[in-house]
Design an enzyme around this catalytic site. Sequence first.
Site, PDB file in Angstrom:
ATOM      1  N   ARG A   1      -5.818  -4.124  -1.683  1.00  0.00           N
ATOM      2  CA  ARG A   1      -5.860  -2.591  -1.383  1.00  0.00           C
ATOM      3  C   ARG A   1      -7.296  -2.229  -1.442  1.00  0.00           C
ATOM      4  O   ARG A   1      -8.467  -3.445  -1.512  1.00  0.00           O
ATOM      5  CB  ARG A   1      -5.584  -1.663  -2.414  1.00  0.00           C
TER       6      ARG A   1
ATOM      7  N   HIS B   1      -2.405  -3.852   7.860  1.00  0.00           N
ATOM      8  CA  HIS B   1      -1.152  -3.352   6.513  1.00  0.00           C
ATOM      9  C   HIS B   1       0.325  -4.085   6.653  1.00  0.00           C
ATOM     10  O   HIS B   1       1.362  -3.571   6.217  1.00  0.00           O
ATOM     11  CB  HIS B   1      -1.359  -1.736   6.009  1.00  0.00           C
TER      12      HIS B   1
END
Length: 312
Positions: free
Chosen positions: A227, A275
């Site tokens: 993350r 991502h």
Amino acid sequence: MTLIVRSGDAVAFTDWHRCFAEVMPELAVHNWPDPAVQAEDIRYAVVWEPDPGRLASFPNLRLIISAAAGVDHILRDPNLPRHLPLVRMVTPEQTQLMGEYVCWAVLSLMRRLPAIIALNASRGWNSNLTGEPIADTRVGVMGLGAMGSRAAEMLVGLGYATAGWSTTQKTIPGVESFAGASAFPAFLARTDILVCLLPLTPSTEGIINADTLALLPPGASVVNAGRGGHVVMADLIAGLDSGHIKSAMLDVFTPEPLPQDSPVWEHPGIFVTPHVASFGSRRARARHIASTIAAFERGEPLVGLYDPQRGY
Ligand code: NAP
């Protein structure tokens, strides 16, 4: 049985609907923004970044399923009904995709792909950009859970000297296991490429900081597919600028999308991916959701159940 889905746009919902019709036709499936949704009908929710407070507005909700592997985007809701079971999305397809991303990222950094792309743009030719051989490179994977353990196995398959760091000791063939905070410095000291696949929790937030980077050998590289909150970006940029860190490949950011004016875009040592490391197909995720709902209905243990004590 009624499920509400908050994951993707209207086109994505049409696809979710089709997938659920295949795997669990008895399930009534609603889109999150549908104004016709009756709050009391909702028994299950599949969500990505749910609007704070909305899950609490379903009085008969029994189970929350994350549309992705992490649950940090759900735990941010101050009104989250924390008494309900919360399940992570973990499918074999996703762990395999993550393994592929990590191997690709490590090979790309070691074989100097960012520099070669830059050279292409200027039609340059530099046959010194041969990179580092696998035999000379030690990879360290932070987090040996669903994603990290598969990535570590695949790195071993490529021939990398691979270690992993986790809360508890692991036995993965070919992978040296380091466990707990006390083993962290030794793990970093033997790591030429640091791969982050930790969950985002209070104890892992900002873990890739100046102190951590300083413990890596000079010339080390970083891959983050966990993350964005794991990286203190100013510290990573300082490490790159000083030359102590050679390169970084980053897939996750805070916020996302990475803002247009972020210095990360300009930095020659950072390679950005948007991502994309492990985005499971809706069909495989719908299958996982259907089997989770069926297990829940039968009162069986749930795969990927979030543990509030551990925080992941
Ligand atoms: P997971 O199965 O929960 O595994 C977490 C691992 O981290 C476990 O090995 C755990 O140790 C270890 N860990 C947790 N806290 C720790 C700490 N304080 N110190 C040391 N080790 C710690 O998680 P996962 O499904 O593999 O997901 C990993 C990460 O990948 C998450 O952040 C997720 O959001 C991210 N992800 C990103 C993408 C993408 O496309 N970029 C896709 C999927 C997942 P134990 O095993 O000992 O408990």
